[in-house]
Design an enzyme around this catalytic site. Structure first.
Site, mmCIF file in Angstrom:
data_model
loop_
_atom_site.group_PDB
_atom_site.id
_atom_site.type_symbol
_atom_site.label_atom_id
_atom_site.label_comp_id
_atom_site.label_asym_id
_atom_site.label_seq_id
_atom_site.Cartn_x
_atom_site.Cartn_y
_atom_site.Cartn_z
ATOM 1 N N ALA A 72 0.847 -1.186 0.000
ATOM 2 C CA ALA A 72 0.000 0.000 0.000
ATOM 3 C C ALA A 72 0.882 1.235 0.000
ATOM 4 C CB ALA A 72 -0.908 -0.001 1.223
ATOM 5 N N CYS A 73 0.459 2.240 -0.729
ATOM 6 C CA CYS A 73 1.178 3.502 -0.794
ATOM 7 C C CYS A 73 0.141 4.626 -0.711
ATOM 8 C CB CYS A 73 1.995 3.586 -2.070
ATOM 9 S SG CYS A 73 2.937 5.103 -2.226
ATOM 10 N N ILE A 74 -0.234 5.009 0.470
ATOM 11 C CA ILE A 74 -1.231 6.034 0.798
ATOM 12 C C ILE A 74 -2.588 5.711 0.173
ATOM 13 C CG2 ILE A 74 -1.798 8.485 0.854
ATOM 14 C CD1 ILE A 74 1.202 9.063 0.838
ATOM 15 N N THR A 75 -2.813 6.038 -1.097
ATOM 16 C CA THR A 75 -4.116 5.796 -1.729
ATOM 17 C C THR A 75 -4.033 4.783 -2.873
ATOM 18 O OG1 THR A 75 -3.804 7.633 -3.284
ATOM 19 C CG2 THR A 75 -4.918 8.127 -1.202
#
Length: 78
Positions: free
Chosen positions: A23-26
Site C-alpha cells: 500500500a502507498c497512501i491511496t
C-alpha cells in the site's frame, strides 16, 4: 471488503500473477509476473479510481482503503 479484494486479484491476472503488493497512501503498488492478463476495466469495475501501468508495476488507485485492501489481498495470496 473481501469481495473487492477478490475482484482486484482477478483484475490483476489472478493470484499467481502477483509477485509483490504494498500500500502507498491511496494506491496499491503491485509487481506482476506478466502485465498482459491485467484487466484495467475489471479493476475499475472493482472500484479503482485509476490504473497506472509501467512495465510489470501496476498502481491501482483505490483511495484511503489501500492499507486494508492490501491486507485482504495478502490474505488471499497465502
Amino acid at each position: 471488503m473481501a469481495d473487492k479484494a477478490e475482484a482486484i486479484v482477478t483484475g490483476l491476472g489472478g493470484a499467481g500473477n502477483i509477485e509483490e503488493i504494498e500500500a502507498c497512501i491511496t494506491r496499491l503498488r503491485v509487481v506482476v509476473a506478466d502485465p498482459g492478463p491485467v484487466q484495467e476495466d475489471a479493476l475499475r469495475s472493482a472500484g479503482a479510481h485509476g490504473v497506472l501501468v509501467s512495465g510489470n508495476v501496476i498502481q491501482v488507485v483505490v483511495g484511503p482503503e489501500a492499507d486494508s485492501l492490501t491486507d485482504d489481498i495478502q490474505d488471499l495470496l497465502e
